[in-house]
Design a protein around this motif. Structure first.
Motif, PDB file in Angstrom:
ATOM      1  N   ALA A  62       1.256  -1.440  -0.211  1.00  0.00           N
ATOM      2  CA  ALA A  62       0.057  -0.006  -0.038  1.00  0.00           C
ATOM      3  C   ALA A  62       0.871   1.021  -0.045  1.00  0.00           C
ATOM      4  O   ALA A  62       0.051   2.048  -0.347  1.00  0.00           O
ATOM      5  N   THR A  63       2.015   0.405   0.118  1.00  0.00           N
ATOM      6  CA  THR A  63       2.775   2.071   0.286  1.00  0.00           C
ATOM      7  C   THR A  63       2.942   3.533  -0.922  1.00  0.00           C
ATOM      8  O   THR A  63       3.490   3.669  -0.897  1.00  0.00           O
ATOM      9  N   GLU A  64       2.567   2.126  -2.120  1.00  0.00           N
ATOM     10  CA  GLU A  64       2.552   2.559  -3.455  1.00  0.00           C
ATOM     11  C   GLU A  64       1.926   3.674  -4.049  1.00  0.00           C
ATOM     12  O   GLU A  64       1.452   4.168  -4.436  1.00  0.00           O
ATOM     13  N   LEU A  65       0.548   3.738  -2.818  1.00  0.00           N
ATOM     14  CA  LEU A  65      -0.348   4.213  -3.020  1.00  0.00           C
ATOM     15  C   LEU A  65      -0.554   5.451  -2.175  1.00  0.00           C
ATOM     16  O   LEU A  65       0.322   5.484  -1.363  1.00  0.00           O
ATOM     17  N   ASP A  66      -1.322   6.918  -2.538  1.00  0.00           N
ATOM     18  CA  ASP A  66      -1.267   7.712  -1.714  1.00  0.00           C
ATOM     19  C   ASP A  66      -2.737   7.944  -1.211  1.00  0.00           C
ATOM     20  O   ASP A  66      -3.967   7.662  -1.088  1.00  0.00           O
ATOM     21  N   PRO A  67      -2.548   7.808   0.962  1.00  0.00           N
ATOM     22  CA  PRO A  67      -3.356   8.043   1.479  1.00  0.00           C
ATOM     23  C   PRO A  67      -4.665   9.259   1.279  1.00  0.00           C
ATOM     24  O   PRO A  67      -4.161  10.070   1.022  1.00  0.00           O
ATOM     25  N   ALA A  68      -5.915   8.598   1.029  1.00  0.00           N
ATOM     26  CA  ALA A  68      -6.543   9.997   0.653  1.00  0.00           C
ATOM     27  C   ALA A  68      -6.790  11.303   1.599  1.00  0.00           C
ATOM     28  O   ALA A  68      -7.600  12.090   1.728  1.00  0.00           O
ATOM     29  N   GLY A  69      -7.116  10.451   2.744  1.00  0.00           N
ATOM     30  CA  GLY A  69      -6.825  11.448   4.102  1.00  0.00           C
ATOM     31  C   GLY A  69      -8.415  11.594   3.545  1.00  0.00           C
ATOM     32  O   GLY A  69      -8.982  11.111   3.478  1.00  0.00           O
ATOM     33  N   GLY A 271     -18.353   1.829  -2.527  1.00  0.00           N
ATOM     34  CA  GLY A 271     -17.631   3.277  -3.902  1.00  0.00           C
ATOM     35  C   GLY A 271     -16.170   2.625  -2.845  1.00  0.00           C
ATOM     36  O   GLY A 271     -15.844   4.058  -3.579  1.00  0.00           O
ATOM     37  N   PHE A 272     -15.592   2.414  -2.159  1.00  0.00           N
ATOM     38  CA  PHE A 272     -14.791   2.950  -0.722  1.00  0.00           C
ATOM     39  C   PHE A 272     -13.190   2.574  -1.270  1.00  0.00           C
ATOM     40  O   PHE A 272     -12.489   3.115  -1.403  1.00  0.00           O
ATOM     41  N   THR A 273     -13.430   1.410  -2.647  1.00  0.00           N
ATOM     42  CA  THR A 273     -12.343   1.083  -2.558  1.00  0.00           C
ATOM     43  C   THR A 273     -11.776   1.939  -3.909  1.00  0.00           C
ATOM     44  O   THR A 273     -10.166   2.538  -4.226  1.00  0.00           O
ATOM     45  N   GLU A 274     -12.873   2.937  -5.069  1.00  0.00           N
ATOM     46  CA  GLU A 274     -12.391   3.561  -6.135  1.00  0.00           C
ATOM     47  C   GLU A 274     -12.507   5.041  -5.246  1.00  0.00           C
ATOM     48  O   GLU A 274     -10.779   6.062  -5.176  1.00  0.00           O
ATOM     49  N   ASP A 275     -12.702   5.151  -3.707  1.00  0.00           N
ATOM     50  CA  ASP A 275     -12.584   6.137  -3.421  1.00  0.00           C
ATOM     51  C   ASP A 275     -11.023   6.291  -2.652  1.00  0.00           C
ATOM     52  O   ASP A 275     -10.677   7.653  -1.931  1.00  0.00           O
ATOM     53  N   ASP A 276     -10.444   5.052  -1.592  1.00  0.00           N
ATOM     54  CA  ASP A 276      -9.743   5.151  -1.040  1.00  0.00           C
ATOM     55  C   ASP A 276      -9.203   4.566  -1.554  1.00  0.00           C
ATOM     56  O   ASP A 276      -9.099   3.396  -0.415  1.00  0.00           O
ATOM     57  N   PRO A 277      -8.276   4.002  -2.638  1.00  0.00           N
ATOM     58  CA  PRO A 277      -7.666   2.322  -2.675  1.00  0.00           C
ATOM     59  C   PRO A 277      -6.514   2.642  -1.561  1.00  0.00           C
ATOM     60  O   PRO A 277      -6.461   1.410  -1.387  1.00  0.00           O
ATOM     61  N   TYR A 278      -5.622   3.897  -1.164  1.00  0.00           N
ATOM     62  CA  TYR A 278      -5.136   2.848  -0.335  1.00  0.00           C
ATOM     63  C   TYR A 278      -5.593   2.183   1.291  1.00  0.00           C
ATOM     64  O   TYR A 278      -5.061   1.216   1.995  1.00  0.00           O
ATOM     65  N   ALA A 279      -6.608   3.199   1.576  1.00  0.00           N
ATOM     66  CA  ALA A 279      -7.307   2.563   2.770  1.00  0.00           C
ATOM     67  C   ALA A 279      -7.693   0.959   2.574  1.00  0.00           C
ATOM     68  O   ALA A 279      -7.507   0.135   3.751  1.00  0.00           O
ATOM     69  N   ALA A 280      -8.316   0.335   1.421  1.00  0.00           N
ATOM     70  CA  ALA A 280      -8.565  -0.021   1.729  1.00  0.00           C
ATOM     71  C   ALA A 280      -7.768  -1.351   1.016  1.00  0.00           C
ATOM     72  O   ALA A 280      -7.999  -2.765   1.551  1.00  0.00           O
ATOM     73  N   GLN A 281      -6.164  -1.118   0.542  1.00  0.00           N
ATOM     74  CA  GLN A 281      -5.379  -2.010   0.232  1.00  0.00           C
ATOM     75  C   GLN A 281      -5.258  -2.355   1.917  1.00  0.00           C
ATOM     76  O   GLN A 281      -4.650  -3.637   2.424  1.00  0.00           O
ATOM     77  N   LEU A 282      -5.410  -1.273   2.833  1.00  0.00           N
ATOM     78  CA  LEU A 282      -4.519  -1.649   4.078  1.00  0.00           C
ATOM     79  C   LEU A 282      -5.762  -2.199   4.931  1.00  0.00           C
ATOM     80  O   LEU A 282      -4.916  -3.665   5.385  1.00  0.00           O
ATOM     81  N   LEU A 283      -6.417  -2.524   4.492  1.00  0.00           N
ATOM     82  CA  LEU A 283      -7.594  -3.648   5.084  1.00  0.00           C
ATOM     83  C   LEU A 283      -6.975  -5.329   4.688  1.00  0.00           C
ATOM     84  O   LEU A 283      -8.014  -5.485   5.061  1.00  0.00           O
TER      85      LEU A 283
END
Length: 335
Positions: A62-69, A271-283
């Motif tokens: 997930a470090t390759e993705l940007d956290p949406a915050g 729609g969460f994965t599309e909105d925030d790929p980083y947090a979704a991957q963290l899960l």
């Protein structure tokens, strides 16, 4: 050790009644992060397929993705300690990454309703293929699977580790060793029902007195027996922090009378994965083994430590004691 405050555990055990007819789990999931089959979710309408998931199978870096915050809400199920453990663990990591996280408590029905309606972003405590199958059938089109993180959710008979029994089948010949007593929990709990209707007749334990009162009372007896060096037989379940707090072990259940294992999944709103790929991957990267989960829950819930009063402080201490965990979670290295 001081008795832990587990007033919520009776509600947890009652919810396990559906395990009476539990299906086995082969734990062979896979896939990419996201919703539906992309997150390792099973195809088709067979609820038993939800048991086919290996924790960490959908991990990625997930470090390759940007956290949406921004703001996130995580729902935790009232009475289910692992809900609070995973929710507050994710909260700690996400807040380090710039999010503002709120954890709200729900009963299961309102929790899934809130997730489907978008009022809750994440739930971390979906037991499948059985316990929460009805909610997935009802709300599945409006929520997204985000991988499984634990595959050993099961009801147990447990004893102090230095006692003689190795299997429930040993107990008829060892009744004197355990004072002819099975120490149970709440009378209305699913575990109590299964013990009465399945385990006792299956293994011929009718000569044992089956004592029911409450989970805290059972833990008090367990604590007293361990302190005095006496053997004790209790009804228990995994995940539970008693395995970290006391030297106990499970008895084998060769007849499968207690039911088989379930898998615990993460879900998000649609729609969460599309909105925030980083947090979704963290899960999808979340994995906790028995020792990790028991030690975290013990720190959070035991009166010897935080007594259920300050989950965030308990998680912070646990992360200090496990300094590589957060980085491994982000990197997808826990599976």
């Amino acid at each position: 050790m001081k008795l832990a405050n587990l007033s919520k555990a009776g509600g947890f055990a009652a919810a396990t009644a559906l395990l009476l007819t539990a299906c086995g789990a082969s734990n062979t999931g896979g896939g990419e992060a996201g919703s539906g089959e992309e997150a390792g979710a099973p195809e088709g309408g067979d609820s038993s397929a939800w048991g086919d998931c290996t924790p960490g199978a959908t991990s990625a870096d997930a470090t390759e993705l940007d956290p949406a915050g921004g703001d996130l809400t995580i729902g935790a199920f009232t009475g289910w300690d692992e809900s609070y453990a995973t929710a507050h663990l994710l909260k700690a990591v996400l807040e380090e990454d710039g999010y503002s996280v709120t954890i709200d408590s729900y009963e299961a029905g309102p929790g899934y309703t809130g997730l489907a309606e978008g009022d809750i972003d994440l739930l971390t405590d979906t037991w499948l293929p059985l316990t929460h199958a009805d909610y997935i059938e009802q709300f599945g089109d409006d929520i997204e699977a985000q991988g499984c993180w634990y595959d050993n959710a099961v009801l147990t008979f447990a004893v102090n580790e230095d006692s003689p029994a190795q299997s429930i089948a040993d107990l008829p010949d060892l009744a004197d060793e355990y004072g002819n007593r099975i120490v149970g929990i709440e009378p209305g709990a699913g575990l109590t029902q299964i013990t009465q209707e399945e385990v006792i007749p299956t293994y011929g334990l009718e000569d044992y007195e089956f004592i029911t009162s409450s989970t805290p009372a059972m833990l008090a007896e367990l604590d007293s027996a361990v302190e005095s060096g006496e053997n004790i037989l209790v009804t228990l379940w995994r995940p539970h922090w008693a395995y970290d707090a006391w030297p106990v072990r499970d008895l084998e259940d060769p007849e499968g009378a207690l039911g088989e294992t379930e898998v615990i999944w993460n879900f998000s709103r649609g729609g969460f994965t599309e909105d925030d790929p980083y947090a979704a991957q963290l899960l999808n990267n979340l994995v906790l083994d028995d020792d990790q989960l028991a030690s975290l829950q013990n720190l959070m819930m035991s009166d010897e430590h935080y007594g259920g009063e300050d989950h965030d402080a308990a998680v912070a201490e646990w992360l200090e004691d496990n300094p590589e965990y957060a980085d491994q979670l982000r990197a997808g290295e826990l599976g």
